[in-house]
Design a protein around this motif. Structure first.
Motif, PDB file in Angstrom:
ATOM      1  N   ALA A  99       0.600  -1.131  -0.050  1.00  0.00           N
ATOM      2  CA  ALA A  99      -0.116   0.116  -0.052  1.00  0.00           C
ATOM      3  C   ALA A  99       0.894   1.280   0.146  1.00  0.00           C
ATOM      4  CB  ALA A  99      -1.042  -0.030   1.256  1.00  0.00           C
ATOM      5  N   ASN A 100       1.834   1.363   0.796  1.00  0.00           N
ATOM      6  CA  ASN A 100       2.739   2.539   0.834  1.00  0.00           C
ATOM      7  C   ASN A 100       3.549   2.695  -0.518  1.00  0.00           C
ATOM      8  OD1 ASN A 100       2.063   2.494   3.470  1.00  0.00           O
ATOM      9  ND2 ASN A 100       3.887   2.237   4.478  1.00  0.00           N
ATOM     10  N   VAL A 101       3.974   1.628  -0.984  1.00  0.00           N
ATOM     11  CA  VAL A 101       4.747   1.813  -2.381  1.00  0.00           C
ATOM     12  C   VAL A 101       3.778   2.243  -3.449  1.00  0.00           C
ATOM     13  CG1 VAL A 101       6.003   0.537  -4.173  1.00  0.00           C
ATOM     14  CG2 VAL A 101       6.393  -0.207  -1.737  1.00  0.00           C
ATOM     15  N   GLU A 102       2.470   1.555  -3.231  1.00  0.00           N
ATOM     16  CA  GLU A 102       1.776   2.215  -4.342  1.00  0.00           C
ATOM     17  C   GLU A 102       1.580   3.629  -4.175  1.00  0.00           C
ATOM     18  OE1 GLU A 102      -2.329   0.741  -4.310  1.00  0.00           O
ATOM     19  OE2 GLU A 102      -2.571   1.453  -6.287  1.00  0.00           O
ATOM     20  N   ALA A 103       1.144   4.215  -2.919  1.00  0.00           N
ATOM     21  CA  ALA A 103       0.989   5.669  -2.688  1.00  0.00           C
ATOM     22  C   ALA A 103       2.014   6.402  -3.125  1.00  0.00           C
ATOM     23  CB  ALA A 103       0.831   5.733  -1.146  1.00  0.00           C
ATOM     24  N   PHE A 104       3.290   5.730  -2.973  1.00  0.00           N
ATOM     25  CA  PHE A 104       4.616   6.685  -3.689  1.00  0.00           C
ATOM     26  C   PHE A 104       4.589   6.647  -5.174  1.00  0.00           C
ATOM     27  CE2 PHE A 104       7.081   9.414  -0.732  1.00  0.00           C
ATOM     28  CZ  PHE A 104       6.321   9.110   0.563  1.00  0.00           C
ATOM     29  N   LYS A 124       4.797   9.807  -7.401  1.00  0.00           N
ATOM     30  CA  LYS A 124       6.087   9.821  -8.397  1.00  0.00           C
ATOM     31  C   LYS A 124       5.253  10.282  -9.785  1.00  0.00           C
ATOM     32  CE  LYS A 124       9.392   6.789 -10.487  1.00  0.00           C
ATOM     33  NZ  LYS A 124      10.538   7.489 -10.534  1.00  0.00           N
ATOM     34  N   GLY A 125       4.152   9.666  -9.852  1.00  0.00           N
ATOM     35  CA  GLY A 125       3.364   9.889 -11.374  1.00  0.00           C
ATOM     36  C   GLY A 125       3.052  11.591 -11.209  1.00  0.00           C
ATOM     37  N   PRO A 165      10.346   3.984  -5.646  1.00  0.00           N
ATOM     38  CA  PRO A 165       9.825   3.710  -4.351  1.00  0.00           C
ATOM     39  C   PRO A 165      10.054   2.810  -3.607  1.00  0.00           C
ATOM     40  CG  PRO A 165       8.425   4.573  -5.867  1.00  0.00           C
ATOM     41  CD  PRO A 165       9.528   4.218  -6.567  1.00  0.00           C
ATOM     42  N   LYS A 166      10.040   1.479  -4.175  1.00  0.00           N
ATOM     43  CA  LYS A 166      10.201   0.403  -3.406  1.00  0.00           C
ATOM     44  C   LYS A 166      11.656   0.227  -2.626  1.00  0.00           C
ATOM     45  CE  LYS A 166       9.231  -4.346  -2.798  1.00  0.00           C
ATOM     46  NZ  LYS A 166       8.327  -4.767  -1.867  1.00  0.00           N
ATOM     47  N   ALA A 167      12.556   0.554  -3.325  1.00  0.00           N
ATOM     48  CA  ALA A 167      13.883   0.372  -3.005  1.00  0.00           C
ATOM     49  C   ALA A 167      13.996   1.485  -1.799  1.00  0.00           C
ATOM     50  CB  ALA A 167      14.807   0.815  -3.904  1.00  0.00           C
ATOM     51  N   VAL A 168      13.500   2.794  -1.765  1.00  0.00           N
ATOM     52  CA  VAL A 168      13.841   3.703  -0.783  1.00  0.00           C
ATOM     53  C   VAL A 168      13.032   3.276   0.544  1.00  0.00           C
ATOM     54  CG1 VAL A 168      13.280   6.261  -0.140  1.00  0.00           C
ATOM     55  CG2 VAL A 168      14.278   5.551  -2.431  1.00  0.00           C
ATOM     56  N   LEU A 169      11.900   2.993   0.190  1.00  0.00           N
ATOM     57  CA  LEU A 169      11.008   2.371   1.514  1.00  0.00           C
ATOM     58  C   LEU A 169      11.546   1.102   2.086  1.00  0.00           C
ATOM     59  CD1 LEU A 169       7.269   3.061   0.151  1.00  0.00           C
ATOM     60  CD2 LEU A 169       8.681   4.503   1.592  1.00  0.00           C
TER      61      LEU A 169
END
Lengths: 421, 301
Positions: free
Chosen positions: A236-241, A245-246, A407-411
């Motif tokens: 959910a968090n990754v999707e939010a970011f 990003k979009g 996003p996935k890598a940073v989170l």
């Protein structure tokens, strides 16, 4: 020769004594006397919500008003107030505790550090039942450690979406967005109407942890999952970011959000360069001072519907048990919560109440309504987790990179900090 | 009798202490003691309220060296020092040469050079940050008026928003605030070179370039070494410029070790102390390397 040497040695010695003496110059008048029948002096240490000791809204002036009223109603109890600014209060209180000169009452941003050492009265020892019942339950719950209350909610703050009504009219947007799709559509319209920052997105180090949390919530995410385990890189968090990003890639936000602070973005909003921005009650005076009055406040947009929760931040008041002034402290707390002191804080500093009666008193204020509606259901930082301060530091510094990179890598890197060791 | 004179002798030997003592005590308290505490702290586990929770062995160092950003931060610190000091010295050499000439308004020009030095570094940095603000920055407005920028408010108008855009500006500001001191140090060195050496060179028919290379630079070396060395330490420990302009962001991509140390202080004081120790070691190593390279010992006094 002989004399000079002795002189020099004396000088050196006395200098050393003065230096070691610095730490304990305040010894002596400790906490007030407890002689039966005599006056009791409560020592109250509080943080300054105002603009410093000389400002009209200084903490000294606020507390003087409270204390004068209290002393009049309760002869025999004196209250000694020491107001300390936010930057120094933690350190100064730590010194007081280390020197054994604890105050009777402390008002600051955290209570949990004192619980382990058994320094605090339990909430029900110093709070009458009626005052306890008036506190918002969700807020009071965060004052508990292992089910026992120690921290008493003092004031709170919350977030909502601010939008510039003039720019919305200019761009032909009828009402504030409730969903992410609507938000993006509104941002595109604003962009077309010539607004350089349709959505103000501060993900710089000042308060990236707040902005990020609001977006996590919009997708049902958060720093932790429902079981209380760290879940910074949840789907959910990754999707939010990815959504953010979009927006960033389409040029619909503040440029390079990872380096922008809320203070600057709010200033841009006040200057009419930003269409929408998340803010709190404390941003209202900033916007008005900046010359913007025609703005609206709405619940924060979520992925599929507007949020029914918000980010809550609460500050605390607590009672130390060392000087044994339980009864007097109880009287003071009752006076504080039942009188108009809490409302005066809200008025003076644009902070939100923590009691049901306090919310009622403010409910007629149009601009505060979205905050007050979401307040009883607020979500909080996981600040009771000892890892939070480390996670918080990491979030502030790096989470902005998630809208520029992966996003996935940073989170995931933040999650690693949260779960390490 | 004999005993008293022996005691008198001992006291006489101790007498210099009266003069040296205060200075030694001051250094011990102000310099040595903090270093000792710093090293000590780096081996302790410290709560975020600053309460010592016991020893931590080399745990703080293990954690520090394990930070994914540590390598990049250290490499960036080195590049930062080399770039800023090299540029500062080059610019200052030229400026010192210029200001050593006689020209109308020289006194005024020399005074003007002091300005960046006299102003607070933090203030200078904040002003540059404002001038680079994407919405209202003066430099950006200028770029737009010159046709170098399409519109304000976007990423193109935000040089401080990315590492690639920000680093040159950070270096520029660092050079800007370092040049006055360096120029004055070199100017002092230049005015100490006796005129007859130049006369001799003239009689020998040396070209201007040759004179500069073979006479000015070697005779300037003591001043140059001191100025550059002070700059190396200053720039390595420089905090306000980067902190005010980028906070080391985005991510840690513009952070040097000093900035990194400060950020760590927010989450783990022990680890931050370990970073300080590494930083301290780096300054000493840099200084030694620098003195070796510039042949400090063989330089004429």
């Amino acid at each position: 020769m002989n004399k000079r040497l002795v002189g020099a040695l004396t000088l050196g010695l006395s200098a050393a004594l003065v230096m070691t003496g610095c730490g304990s110059t305040q010894s002596g008048s400790d906490g007030g006397d407890k002689a039966s029948g005599g006056d009791v002096t409560l020592k109250l240490v509080a943080a300054d919500y105002g603009d410093g000791p000389t400002a009209d809204n200084s903490g000294e002036k606020f507390w003087k008003g409270v204390v004068d009223g209290f002393q009049k109603a309760n002869p025999g109890i004196k209250v000694d107030v020491q107001v300390i600014n936010w930057n120094d209060i933690d350190k100064q209180v730590a010194t007081m505790v280390q020197n054994g000169q604890v105050p009777d009452i402390l008002q600051t941003g955290d209570y949990s550090g004192f619980v382990k050492d058994g320094l605090l009265y339990k909430t029900d020892e110093v709070l009458s039942a009626s005052t306890s019942a008036d506190l918002l339950p969700k807020f009071a719950d965060f004052g508990k450690v292992d089910g026992v209350g120690y921290g008493i909610p003092f004031v709170s703050s919350a977030r909502a979406l601010f939008y510039n009504k003039d720019l919305f009219t200019k761009a032909g947007i009828a009402e504030p967005p409730k969903t992410w799709d609507e938000l993006k559509a509104a941002a595109e319209k604003l962009k077309k109407a010539g607004v350089s920052q349709p959505f103000g997105l501060p993900l710089g180090n000042e308060e990236a942890q707040a902005e990020s949390f609001l977006w996590f919530m919009g997708n049902g995410g958060g720093y932790k999952d429902s079981s209380g385990a760290w879940a910074v890189d949840s789907a959910a968090n990754v999707e939010a970011f990815q959504y953010l990003k979009g927006l960033v890639d389409a040029g619909l936000t503040t440029p390079n959000p990872g380096t922008k602070n809320r203070k600057d973005v709010w200033a841009d909003f006040a200057a009419g360069k930003v269409g929408m921005v998340n803010g709190g009650p404390m941003s209202i005076p900033i916007f008005e001072k900046g010359g913007l009055t025609n703005f609206g406040v709405a619940p924060i947009a979520g992925k599929t519907a507007a949020l029914d929760t918000t980010l809550g931040v609460e500050d605390w008041i607590m009672a130390f048990n060392k000087n044994g002034h339980q009864e007097q402290i109880k009287k003071f707390f009752d006076y504080f919560y039942s009188g108009d002191a809490a409302q005066k804080i809200s008025d003076t500093y644009k902070l939100l109440p923590v009691t049901k009666s306090g919310i009622e008193k403010l409910s007629s204020d149009e601009k505060l309504k979205p905050f007050l509606d979401a307040l009883p259901n607020a979500t909080f930082y996981p600040f009771q987790d000892p890892k939070w301060s480390e996670v918080n530091t990491q979030v502030k510094q790096t989470i902005g990179g998630a809208v520029g990179g992966d996003p996935k890598a940073v989170l995931g890197a933040i999650q690693k900090v949260a779960t390490a060791g | 009798m004999q005993q008293t004179s022996a005691r008198g002798g001992a006291l006489r030997a101790l007498a210099p202490l009266a003069w040296v003592g205060p200075a030694v005590a001051l250094i011990a308290v102000v310099v040595v003691w903090p270093v000792v505490v710093m090293v000590q702290s780096s081996f302790l586990k410290i709560s975020r309220f600053g309460v010592v929770q016991g020893g931590n062995g080399t745990g703080n160092y293990d954690k520090l060296f394990g930070e994914p950003d540590f390598g990049g931060v250290m490499a960036r610190s080195l590049v930062w020092v080399v770039a800023v000091v090299a540029l500062t010295v080059l610019v200052s050499l030229a400026l010192a040469q210029l200001f050593n000439q006689r020209f109308p308004g020289r006194r005024f020009a020399r005074w003007a050079l002091i300005a960046p030095w006299a102003a607070s570094v933090l203030m200078t940095s904040i002003i540059f940050k404002w001038m680079l603000d994407p919405e209202v920055g003066l430099i950006n407005m200028l770029r737009r008026d010159l046709g170098l920028l399409d519109a304000l408010g976007g990423a193109a108008a935000d040089p401080l928003g990315s590492a690639a855009g920000a680093m040159p500006w950070l270096v520029f500001v660092a050079v800007f605030v370092s040049v006055p001191f360096t120029t004055y140090a070199l100017l002092a060195g230049l005015s100490a070179i006796p005129a007859d050496v130049y006369e001799a060179a003239k009689i020998d028919g040396a070209s201007k370039l040759r004179t500069y290379w073979s006479i000015t630079l070697p005779l300037l070396r003591p001043a140059l070494t001191v100025a550059a060395l002070i700059n190396v330490m200053n720039v390595f420990n420089s905090f306000p410029i980067i902190w005010a302009m980028t906070h080391g962001q985005p991510g840690y991509s513009t952070a040097t070790s000093t900035i990194f140390m400060y950020i760590l202080k927010g989450s783990d004081i022990g680890e931050s102390a370990a970073m300080s120790v590494v930083n301290f070691g780096m300054v000493i190593v840099l200084t030694i390397v620098f003195l070796k390279v510039s042949k400090w010992r063989t330089a004429p006094a």
